[in-house]
Scaffold this motif. Structure first.
Motif, PDB file in Angstrom:
ATOM      1  N   PHE A 181      -6.063   0.637  -8.606  1.00 19.84           N
ATOM      2  CA  PHE A 181      -6.711  -0.148  -7.552  1.00 19.84           C
ATOM      3  C   PHE A 181      -8.204  -0.195  -7.890  1.00 19.84           C
ATOM      4  O   PHE A 181      -8.958   0.738  -7.615  1.00 19.84           O
ATOM      5  CB  PHE A 181      -6.469   0.476  -6.176  1.00 19.84           C
ATOM      6  N   VAL A 182      -8.601  -1.300  -8.528  1.00 23.90           N
ATOM      7  CA  VAL A 182      -9.938  -1.410  -9.119  1.00 23.90           C
ATOM      8  C   VAL A 182     -11.038  -1.218  -8.087  1.00 23.90           C
ATOM      9  O   VAL A 182     -12.083  -0.631  -8.377  1.00 23.90           O
ATOM     10  CB  VAL A 182     -10.102  -2.776  -9.833  1.00 23.90           C
ATOM     11  N   VAL A 183     -10.813  -1.698  -6.861  1.00 26.62           N
ATOM     12  CA  VAL A 183     -11.847  -1.618  -5.815  1.00 26.62           C
ATOM     13  C   VAL A 183     -12.255  -0.163  -5.581  1.00 26.62           C
ATOM     14  O   VAL A 183     -13.442   0.161  -5.517  1.00 26.62           O
ATOM     15  CB  VAL A 183     -11.335  -2.249  -4.506  1.00 26.62           C
ATOM     16  N   PHE A 184     -11.266   0.733  -5.470  1.00 32.08           N
ATOM     17  CA  PHE A 184     -11.574   2.143  -5.280  1.00 32.08           C
ATOM     18  C   PHE A 184     -12.053   2.797  -6.578  1.00 32.08           C
ATOM     19  O   PHE A 184     -12.987   3.597  -6.579  1.00 32.08           O
ATOM     20  CB  PHE A 184     -10.352   2.901  -4.751  1.00 32.08           C
ATOM     21  N   ASP A 185     -11.390   2.469  -7.683  1.00 32.34           N
ATOM     22  CA  ASP A 185     -11.732   3.097  -8.971  1.00 32.34           C
ATOM     23  C   ASP A 185     -13.182   2.836  -9.362  1.00 32.34           C
ATOM     24  O   ASP A 185     -13.839   3.696  -9.958  1.00 32.34           O
ATOM     25  CB  ASP A 185     -10.802   2.586 -10.076  1.00 32.34           C
ATOM     26  N   SER A 186     -13.682   1.645  -9.044  1.00 35.79           N
ATOM     27  CA  SER A 186     -15.034   1.283  -9.458  1.00 35.79           C
ATOM     28  C   SER A 186     -16.101   1.683  -8.440  1.00 35.79           C
ATOM     29  O   SER A 186     -17.290   1.444  -8.647  1.00 35.79           O
ATOM     30  CB  SER A 186     -15.119  -0.230  -9.696  1.00 35.79           C
ATOM     31  N   GLY A 220     -22.435  -5.786   5.895  1.00 29.24           N
ATOM     32  CA  GLY A 220     -22.400  -6.028   4.454  1.00 29.24           C
ATOM     33  C   GLY A 220     -21.281  -5.400   3.665  1.00 29.24           C
ATOM     34  O   GLY A 220     -21.341  -5.356   2.431  1.00 29.24           O
ATOM     35  N   ALA A 221     -20.232  -4.907   4.334  1.00 30.24           N
ATOM     36  CA  ALA A 221     -19.096  -4.354   3.572  1.00 30.24           C
ATOM     37  C   ALA A 221     -18.294  -5.500   2.954  1.00 30.24           C
ATOM     38  O   ALA A 221     -18.264  -6.614   3.468  1.00 30.24           O
ATOM     39  CB  ALA A 221     -18.210  -3.518   4.493  1.00 30.24           C
ATOM     40  N   LYS A 222     -17.623  -5.209   1.832  1.00 29.39           N
ATOM     41  CA  LYS A 222     -16.814  -6.237   1.170  1.00 29.39           C
ATOM     42  C   LYS A 222     -15.413  -6.325   1.753  1.00 29.39           C
ATOM     43  O   LYS A 222     -14.704  -7.310   1.544  1.00 29.39           O
ATOM     44  CB  LYS A 222     -16.753  -5.949  -0.328  1.00 29.39           C
ATOM     45  N   GLY A 223     -15.006  -5.270   2.447  1.00 33.39           N
ATOM     46  CA  GLY A 223     -13.668  -5.287   3.024  1.00 33.39           C
ATOM     47  C   GLY A 223     -13.361  -3.973   3.719  1.00 33.39           C
ATOM     48  O   GLY A 223     -14.226  -3.091   3.845  1.00 33.39           O
ATOM     49  N   ARG A 281      -1.808   2.997   8.660  1.00 38.48           N
ATOM     50  CA  ARG A 281      -1.214   3.319   9.961  1.00 38.48           C
ATOM     51  C   ARG A 281      -0.264   4.498   9.804  1.00 38.48           C
ATOM     52  O   ARG A 281       0.638   4.465   8.973  1.00 38.48           O
ATOM     53  CB  ARG A 281      -0.409   2.129  10.495  1.00 38.48           C
ATOM     54  N   TYR A 282      -0.487   5.530  10.617  1.00 38.42           N
ATOM     55  CA  TYR A 282       0.432   6.670  10.642  1.00 38.42           C
ATOM     56  C   TYR A 282       1.373   6.423  11.828  1.00 38.42           C
ATOM     57  O   TYR A 282       1.038   6.719  12.973  1.00 38.42           O
ATOM     58  CB  TYR A 282      -0.351   7.966  10.829  1.00 38.42           C
ATOM     59  N   GLU A 283       2.526   5.845  11.536  1.00 32.33           N
ATOM     60  CA  GLU A 283       3.441   5.425  12.601  1.00 32.33           C
ATOM     61  C   GLU A 283       4.010   6.628  13.351  1.00 32.33           C
ATOM     62  O   GLU A 283       4.038   7.754  12.833  1.00 32.33           O
ATOM     63  CB  GLU A 283       4.584   4.586  12.022  1.00 32.33           C
ATOM     64  N   ALA A 284       4.489   6.370  14.567  1.00 29.58           N
ATOM     65  CA  ALA A 284       5.024   7.444  15.405  1.00 29.58           C
ATOM     66  C   ALA A 284       6.203   8.142  14.760  1.00 29.58           C
ATOM     67  O   ALA A 284       6.454   9.340  15.001  1.00 29.58           O
ATOM     68  CB  ALA A 284       5.417   6.878  16.770  1.00 29.58           C
ATOM     69  N   ASP A 285       6.946   7.404  13.909  1.00 29.08           N
ATOM     70  CA  ASP A 285       8.115   8.018  13.252  1.00 29.08           C
ATOM     71  C   ASP A 285       7.744   8.794  11.992  1.00 29.08           C
ATOM     72  O   ASP A 285       8.618   9.278  11.267  1.00 29.08           O
ATOM     73  CB  ASP A 285       9.160   6.947  12.925  1.00 29.08           C
ATOM     74  N   GLY A 286       6.432   8.901  11.699  1.00 27.62           N
ATOM     75  CA  GLY A 286       5.979   9.687  10.550  1.00 27.62           C
ATOM     76  C   GLY A 286       5.780   8.890   9.278  1.00 27.62           C
ATOM     77  O   GLY A 286       5.287   9.420   8.287  1.00 27.62           O
ATOM     78  N   THR A 287       6.153   7.605   9.282  1.00 25.50           N
ATOM     79  CA  THR A 287       5.928   6.785   8.088  1.00 25.50           C
ATOM     80  C   THR A 287       4.475   6.318   8.035  1.00 25.50           C
ATOM     81  O   THR A 287       3.790   6.249   9.062  1.00 25.50           O
ATOM     82  CB  THR A 287       6.859   5.555   8.080  1.00 25.50           C
ATOM     83  N   LEU A 288       4.040   5.981   6.814  1.00 27.76           N
ATOM     84  CA  LEU A 288       2.661   5.540   6.597  1.00 27.76           C
ATOM     85  C   LEU A 288       2.671   4.130   6.018  1.00 27.76           C
ATOM     86  O   LEU A 288       3.319   3.878   5.000  1.00 27.76           O
ATOM     87  CB  LEU A 288       1.940   6.500   5.651  1.00 27.76           C
ATOM     88  N   LYS A 289       1.959   3.220   6.683  1.00 28.01           N
ATOM     89  CA  LYS A 289       1.881   1.840   6.214  1.00 28.01           C
ATOM     90  C   LYS A 289       0.421   1.489   5.981  1.00 28.01           C
ATOM     91  O   LYS A 289      -0.429   1.769   6.819  1.00 28.01           O
ATOM     92  CB  LYS A 289       2.510   0.894   7.239  1.00 28.01           C
ATOM     93  N   SER A 290       0.179   0.860   4.829  1.00 31.04           N
ATOM     94  CA  SER A 290      -1.205   0.599   4.444  1.00 31.04           C
ATOM     95  C   SER A 290      -1.364  -0.807   3.877  1.00 31.04           C
ATOM     96  O   SER A 290      -0.407  -1.401   3.359  1.00 31.04           O
ATOM     97  CB  SER A 290      -1.672   1.620   3.409  1.00 31.04           C
ATOM     98  N   SER A 291      -2.601  -1.290   3.935  1.00 37.38           N
ATOM     99  CA  SER A 291      -2.910  -2.585   3.329  1.00 37.38           C
ATOM    100  C   SER A 291      -2.961  -2.490   1.809  1.00 37.38           C
ATOM    101  O   SER A 291      -3.056  -3.501   1.122  1.00 37.38           O
ATOM    102  CB  SER A 291      -4.251  -3.101   3.871  1.00 37.38           C
ATOM    103  N   VAL A 292      -2.879  -1.259   1.265  1.00 42.43           N
ATOM    104  CA  VAL A 292      -2.898  -1.082  -0.203  1.00 42.43           C
ATOM    105  C   VAL A 292      -1.673  -0.306  -0.670  1.00 42.43           C
ATOM    106  O   VAL A 292      -1.709   0.348  -1.717  1.00 42.43           O
ATOM    107  CB  VAL A 292      -4.196  -0.374  -0.671  1.00 42.43           C
ATOM    108  N   ASP A 293      -0.551  -0.388   0.074  1.00 39.79           N
ATOM    109  CA  ASP A 293       0.596   0.450  -0.308  1.00 39.79           C
ATOM    110  C   ASP A 293       1.341  -0.050  -1.540  1.00 39.79           C
ATOM    111  O   ASP A 293       2.243   0.622  -2.032  1.00 39.79           O
ATOM    112  CB  ASP A 293       1.559   0.683   0.873  1.00 39.79           C
ATOM    113  N   LYS A 294       0.946  -1.212  -2.072  1.00 33.46           N
ATOM    114  CA  LYS A 294       1.548  -1.606  -3.346  1.00 33.46           C
ATOM    115  C   LYS A 294       0.901  -0.847  -4.517  1.00 33.46           C
ATOM    116  O   LYS A 294       1.438  -0.831  -5.624  1.00 33.46           O
ATOM    117  CB  LYS A 294       1.469  -3.108  -3.558  1.00 33.46           C
ATOM    118  N   PHE A 295      -0.247  -0.228  -4.262  1.00 31.46           N
ATOM    119  CA  PHE A 295      -0.911   0.583  -5.294  1.00 31.46           C
ATOM    120  C   PHE A 295      -0.654   2.079  -5.104  1.00 31.46           C
ATOM    121  O   PHE A 295      -0.771   2.857  -6.049  1.00 31.46           O
ATOM    122  CB  PHE A 295      -2.430   0.358  -5.255  1.00 31.46           C
TER     123      PHE A 295
END
Length: 584
Positions: A307-312, A345-348, A353-367
Motif C-alpha cells: 500500500f504505497v500511500v502508507f509505505d511512502s 490539507g489531508a490527502k485522504g 470498522r470493528y463490527e459488533a460480531d468481531g469482524t474488521l472491515k476497512s477501506s484498505v482491506d484489499k491490501f
C-alpha cells in the motif's frame, strides 16, 4: 426620581405598594374585553403593566399607542397576577398603572430585541447598542465584570499592585504585526500600540514592585478568527523571586477561585503535560482533554504490504472513536471531505470498522488481511463497536490533520460538552523555532524567555533542542493563558539575541532600555497573561469571543457601527506629514 424600583425586583411581598418604574417597552399585548398588558424592561428584568378600559380609559388608549422600545415612566399599585408566569422573577405580580409618562419614543428596531432575535451578525453589530439590550448579550458582559472583579480581589489579597502601562510605545517587529500611530510632533516617526505590556512589566520588577497585574488592552494587526480580535484584553501579571512552580500554583489558584466564585464549580488540581507529549498524542499544544481518543502510531504495522500511500509516508497515525462503528459510508465520506479541505490539507482518510460480531472491515482491506487489521485494533485498544480513523504523511502535518479530525469526531459524538471543564498546564515548550527559508531562529514565546538551565549549553550546539521555561494554561482545548520565566541575566540575554540573529546595534536599538535596566540589579522574575475575552467566552459557553466584548470588530477588522477604520481628510494628513499611496 425616575424610579424607586427596578423592573426585576418586585414580588408578592410588594403587593399594594405604590411604585415608580422606568424602562423600555418590550411588548404590548392587546386583549379583548378592554385589557392591554405592556411588558416593561430594564437591565434587571421585566415587569408586566396592566391597563383596563373600565378603570382608566385615557391610560388604556395611551397604552394601545405605545411601540416597542418606547421609554416610559409609570406609577402604579402592585397587585397579584391572576395568570402567573413563573419563568421570570416578577411573574407573580403586575402593576395597575395610574400614571404614564412617555420619556422617549422609538422607531421600529431593525431586529427584535429578544433572547432569540431575528437579526443576523452583521445587522446586530451595526446596531450594537440595541443588541446590548438583549438579555444574553448583557449577561455575557455581567459575567465579564464578575470575572474581572474576582480577579482583582484574588490578586489584591496576594499583594499584587495594579499598575497602568503606556498605550503609545515603540514598535518591535518580532512577533505579530504592530498597529502604528503617526506622531505629529515628531514628523516621520511612529508609535506602536502594545501587543502586550511585556517590557514594562519586566521593568516594574526591576523597579522593585515585586507583584504587578493589569487588566489591559492589547493590539495585534493579525488576520481574525472566532477567538481573535485586533484589540483584546489581557489579565497581565508579573512576579519577582519566583520559580515556575510558584507561578503555576498562583495562577492555578486564581483559575480555581474564578470557577468557584463565578460558576460554583470546584476544579481539581491541574495536570502537567509536556509540549512533546501534547504534540505526540494530540497533535496540538492546546489539547482538548475532555475526551480520550489519543493518537496511536501504527507505521510499523502498515509497511511492506504494497500500500504505497502508507509505505511512502513518514508517519501513520490512528485515533479510535469509541462506539462509532455505526458510522455510515455517507458519514465517513463527509469526514474524508472534511480533512481534505484546504484549511486542513489531508490527502485522504482510511477507516477500520470493528463490527459488533468481531469482524474488521476497512477501506484498505484489499491490501491488509484480517490479522493485520486485528493488530492495528489491538494497538489502538479498540473493542467491537469502535471505529479507527487513520491519517498519514509528514509527521508534523499529519499530526495537525489528525488533531482536526479528532476534534471534529469528538464534536459529532457529543464529547465536547461546554459545561464540562478540563484544565491543564502545558510545559517544556521549545525555546526556538527555525524558519528554514530565512535560515534563522525565532523565539517561540518572546526573546526574554529563559531556557531551562540544563539546556543552556545547547544554545551553542543544538538550539532547536533547547526547552523553554514557558507554560500555557489550557482549558477545553483553548489556550487561556501563557507565560514564562524571564531572562534576568544580561550575559544570557545577549546570548539569546545572538542566537536570534540580532546584531548588537539592533538589540540595543529595540531593547536597549530593558538591557540597560538589567545592569542595575534585576531580580529573578516571571509572569503570565490570561486572555480575558477567551476566559469569559469559555465560562459563557460561547463559540466566539466577539459575543463577550461590548463593541467588537467584525471578521474584517471593521467596526461597522462607527464605520472604522476610515479615511482621514487631507488637512490631518498634512499635519502628520503623511502622504497616502495605496498599492494595488
Amino acid at each position: 426620581m425616575y424610579r424607586n424600583h427596578t423592573c426585576g425586583e418586585l414580588t408578592l411581598a410588594n403587593v399594594n405598594e405604590e411604585v415608580i418604574l422606568a424602562g423600555w417597552v418590550q411588548k404590548v399585548r392587546k386583549l379583548g374585553g378592554g385589557m392591554t398588558f405592556v411588558d416593561l424592561r430594564d437591565r434587571y428584568g421585566i415587569t408586566q403593566l396592566a391597563f383596563s378600559k373600565d378603570v382608566n380609559s385615557d391610560l388604556y388608549e395611551q397604552a394601545n399607542k405605545l411601540g416597542r422600545e418606547y421609554v416610559l415612566q409609570v406609577t402604579g399599585i402592585v397587585q397579584e397576577r391572576s395568570s402567573k408566569n413563573l419563568n421570570i422573577s416578577t411573574g407573580e405580580i403586575e402593576i395597575i398603572v395610574n400614571k404614564l409618562i412617555i420619556l422617549n419614543t422609538s422607531e421600529v428596531p431593525p431586529f427584535t430585541i429578544e433572547d432569540e432575535t431575528d437579526g443576523g451578525d452583521d445587522l446586530r453589530m451595526k446596531y450594537r447598542y440595541l443588541d446590548l439590550r438583549r438579555t444574553p448579550v448583557r449577561k455575557n458582559l455581567e459575567l465579564r465584570h464578575k470575572i474581572a472583579f474576582e480577579t482583582r480581589r484574588y490578586l489584591d489579597e496576594r499583594q499584587f499592585l495594579e499598575v497602568e502601562t503606556p498605550i503609545l510605545v515603540g514598535s518591535t517587529p518580532e512577533g505579530a504585526r504592530d498597529f502604528v500611530v503617526p506622531s505629529r510632533m515628531n514628523p516621520g516617526e511612529f508609535y506602536a500600540l502594545p501587543q502586550s505590556p511585556q517590557l514594562f512589566k519586566q521593568l516594574l520588577m526591576v523597579s522593585g514592585f515585586d507583584r504587578y497585574f493589569q487588566i489591559v488592552k492589547c493590539f495585534r494587526d493579525e488576520d481574525l478568527r472566532a477567538d481573535r480580535q485586533p484589540e483584546f484584553t489581557q489579565i497581565d501579571c508579573e512576579m519577582s523571586y519566583v520559580n515556575q512552580e510558584d507561578v503555576l500554583n498562583m495562577f492555578e489558584g486564581l483559575t480555581k477561585h474564578l470557577f468557584k466564585k463565578v460558576k460554583n464549580i470546584d476544579i481539581p488540581d491541574f495536570p502537567r503535560m509536556t509540549y512533546a507529549h501534547a504534540m505526540k498524542y494530540y497533535g496540538s499544544d492546546k489539547p482538548d482533554t475532555r475526551f480520550e481518543m489519543e493518537f496511536v502510531e501504527i507505521k510499523d504495522l502498515t509497511t511492506g504490504k504494497d500500500f504505497v500511500v502508507f509505505d511512502s509516508s513518514e508517519y501513520v497515525g490512528a485515533i479510535c472513536a469509541k462506539g462509532a462503528a455505526s458510522y455510515t459510508r455517507k458519514q465517513l465520506d463527509a469526514l474524508t471531505d472534511y480533512v481534505k479541505r484546504p484549511q486542513i490539507g489531508a490527502k485522504g482518510l482510511v477507516y477500520v470498522r470493528y463490527e459488533a460480531d468481531g469482524t474488521l472491515k476497512s477501506s484498505v482491506d484489499k491490501f491488509y488481511t484480517p490479522e493485520d487489521l486485528k493488530k492495528w485494533a489491538e494497538r489502538c485498544l479498540a473493542q467491537p463497536g469502535d471505529l479507527i480513523l487513520i491519517i498519514c504523511g509528514e509527521t508534523e502535518k499529519a499530526q495537525k490533520q489528525l488533531c482536526e479530525l479528532r476534534l471534529e469526531v469528538g464534536e459529532q459524538l457529543g464529547l465536547r460538552d461546554k459545561n464540562k471543564f478540563n484544565c491543564l498546564w502545558v510545559i517544556d515548550f521549545p525555546l526556538l523555532e527555525k524558519d528554514e527559508e530565512l535560515g534563522r531562529y525565532f523565539a517561540k514565546h518572546h526573546p526574554f524567555t529563559s531556557p531551562k538551565e540544563e539546556d543552556i549549553p545547547l544554545l551553542d550546539s543544538d538550539p532547536s533542542a533547547v526547552r523553554a521555561n514557558a507554560y500555557d494554561m489550557v482549558i477545553n482545548g483553548v489556550e487561556v493563558g501563557g507565560g514564562s520565566i524571564r531572562i534576568h541575566n544580561s550575559q544570557l540575554q545577549n546570548k539569546m539575541f545572538h542566537v536570534l540573529g540580532f546584531t548588537e546595534e539592533r538589540a540595543q536599538a529595540q531593547f536597549g532600555f530593558l538591557m540597560n535596566a538589567f545592569k542595575y540589579g534585576a531580580p529573578p522574575h516571571a509572569g503570565l497573561a490570561f486572555g480575558l475575552d477567551r476566559l469569559v467566552s469559555l465560562f459563557a459557553g460561547l463559540d466566539s469571543i466577539r459575543d463577550c466584548i461590548a463593541f467588537p470588530k467584525n471578521n474584517s477588522g471593521r467596526d461597522v457601527m462607527v464605520d472604522a477604520p476610515s479615511t482621514i481628510d487631507q488637512e490631518q494628513l498634512d499635519e502628520l506629514h503623511l502622504k497616502i499611496e495605496v498599492k494595488e
